[in-house]
Design an enzyme around this catalytic site. Sequence first.
Site, PDB file in Angstrom:
ATOM      1  N   ILE A 126       0.842  -1.199   0.000  1.00 30.90           N
ATOM      2  CA  ILE A 126       0.000   0.000   0.000  1.00 30.90           C
ATOM      3  C   ILE A 126       0.880   1.252   0.000  1.00 30.90           C
ATOM      4  O   ILE A 126       0.431   2.317  -0.368  1.00 30.90           O
ATOM      5  CB  ILE A 126      -0.981   0.028   1.192  1.00 30.90           C
ATOM      6  CG1 ILE A 126      -0.255   0.113   2.533  1.00 30.90           C
ATOM      7  CG2 ILE A 126      -1.917  -1.172   1.148  1.00 30.90           C
ATOM      8  CD1 ILE A 126      -1.169   0.530   3.678  1.00 30.90           C
ATOM      9  N   ASP A 127       2.161   1.113   0.419  1.00 31.16           N
ATOM     10  CA  ASP A 127       3.033   2.289   0.532  1.00 31.16           C
ATOM     11  C   ASP A 127       3.477   2.853  -0.824  1.00 31.16           C
ATOM     12  O   ASP A 127       3.911   3.996  -0.911  1.00 31.16           O
ATOM     13  CB  ASP A 127       4.302   1.940   1.328  1.00 31.16           C
ATOM     14  CG  ASP A 127       4.035   1.722   2.802  1.00 31.16           C
ATOM     15  OD1 ASP A 127       2.878   1.896   3.226  1.00 31.16           O
ATOM     16  OD2 ASP A 127       4.980   1.363   3.520  1.00 31.16           O
ATOM     17  N   GLU A 222       2.782   8.071   9.095  1.00 29.15           N
ATOM     18  CA  GLU A 222       3.281   7.517  10.369  1.00 29.15           C
ATOM     19  C   GLU A 222       4.799   7.671  10.521  1.00 29.15           C
ATOM     20  O   GLU A 222       5.318   7.744  11.620  1.00 29.15           O
ATOM     21  CB  GLU A 222       2.909   6.040  10.474  1.00 29.15           C
ATOM     22  CG  GLU A 222       3.526   5.215   9.357  1.00 29.15           C
ATOM     23  CD  GLU A 222       3.147   3.741   9.370  1.00 29.15           C
ATOM     24  OE1 GLU A 222       2.499   3.279  10.306  1.00 29.15           O
ATOM     25  OE2 GLU A 222       3.541   3.065   8.397  1.00 29.15           O
TER      26      GLU A 222
HETATM   27  O1  F6P Z   1       4.663  -1.861   4.397  1.00 31.25           O
HETATM   28  C1  F6P Z   1       3.299  -1.767   4.502  1.00 31.25           C
HETATM   29  C2  F6P Z   1       2.903  -1.291   5.878  1.00 31.25           C
HETATM   30  O2  F6P Z   1       1.500  -1.238   5.920  1.00 31.25           O
HETATM   31  C3  F6P Z   1       3.518   0.034   6.320  1.00 31.25           C
HETATM   32  O3  F6P Z   1       2.833   1.149   5.805  1.00 31.25           O
HETATM   33  C4  F6P Z   1       3.411  -0.073   7.810  1.00 31.25           C
HETATM   34  O4  F6P Z   1       4.366   0.739   8.455  1.00 31.25           O
HETATM   35  C5  F6P Z   1       3.691  -1.514   8.047  1.00 31.25           C
HETATM   36  O5  F6P Z   1       3.318  -2.207   6.889  1.00 31.25           O
HETATM   37  C6  F6P Z   1       2.954  -2.050   9.254  1.00 31.25           C
HETATM   38  O6  F6P Z   1       3.357  -3.347   9.475  1.00 31.25           O
HETATM   39  P1  F6P Z   1       2.636  -4.365  10.483  1.00 31.25           P
HETATM   40  O7  F6P Z   1       1.383  -4.831   9.815  1.00 31.25           O
HETATM   41  O8  F6P Z   1       3.625  -5.444  10.675  1.00 31.25           O
HETATM   42  O9  F6P Z   1       2.320  -3.598  11.718  1.00 31.25           O
END
Ligand code: F6P
Length: 344
Positions: A126-127, A222
């Site tokens: 999604i990033d 974030e």
């Molecule tokens: O890499 C995709 C992502 O959704 C990032 O935007 C986010 O920081 C991370 O994964 C969150 O990871 P997790 O689901 O392990 O908390």
Amino acid sequence: MRIGLLTSGGDCPGLNAVIRAVVRKVERVHGGAVLGFRDAWRGVMEDDWELLDVARCRGILPRGGTILGTSRVQPYSTEGGVDLVRAAVQRHRLDGFIVIGGEGSLAAADDLRLDGVPCIGVPKTIDNDVVGTELTFGFDTAVHICSAAIDRLHTTAESHDRVMVVEVMGRHVGHIALRSGLAGGATMTLIPEVPFDIAEVCDALARRHAGSSYASIVVVAEGAEPAPGTLEEIDYEVDRFGHQRLGGISQVLAAEIESRTGIESRVTILGHVQRGGTPTAFDRVLATRFGVAAADAAAAGEWGVMVALQSDRIVHVPLADVAHRRKGVDLDLYEQVARPFFAS
Ligand code: F6P
């Protein structure tokens, strides 16, 4: 042809659409078989898999998540991991793997390629931070979810004369923040690529609220960071894969805004809602095109590439050009289109 298929890293809307497309193309057109490994490389190393066929994939196109499960387990951080992957290739007489993953998983696929394991990459996250492709699937869905949330927050901001701080995902890059901020008419958008100065943020909001506007939406990725020396850094927890557990910059911001300007502020952290549920039509189409292209590349013996979107065409780029790199936002879009509206 026998293909190993896995989904790796964080889940993302559209993963099932890729799986379905790979399976259909391999089975119906190329006459091959697809072995789906569970929870990414864990399934490969522990021999946990299922035979995927068209019947198994019926109805999964609009479903979020991944029927294969996913994890951040990588062969290079597991003792003897690469040998276990090689053993799986031999045991199942695989031509190679189609790896559906983000920047970290694609880098591992390239390392495996160098260690003699044929891999084809499909970019997901999604990033939207994978280089070599204009878009990754999942991004469009996330932007829709965020902009819809921002639309709803406007009404509360207006009714209460508040600053609403909305935290969206974006660990190292601000694609989701920038696009959803623009689409949702945010007052201000803060992204990891451009460290923010809290004094400037507060001055701009104070000026705006002293004028004709009494409501503001601040979108913050974030991973956004204060300029060095302007605010105390947040000490994030680290998970067992060494990833920082982000989340919380919005709380720091809202507290600073309220104490420095006196304007009541509230926080909304959208979190995993952004990654959940059904993909948009755009993401379903992109994921299907990627899956078909990956199956065709495997059938043609074109290993060591990632399928990518460039000028609405699906192309192949070498995994080596993608590995260990990251695509940030177009800073012109940020500076020329988004910033001029900040707190205006
Ligand atoms: O890499 C995709 C992502 O959704 C990032 O935007 C986010 O920081 C991370 O994964 C969150 O990871 P997790 O689901 O392990 O908390």
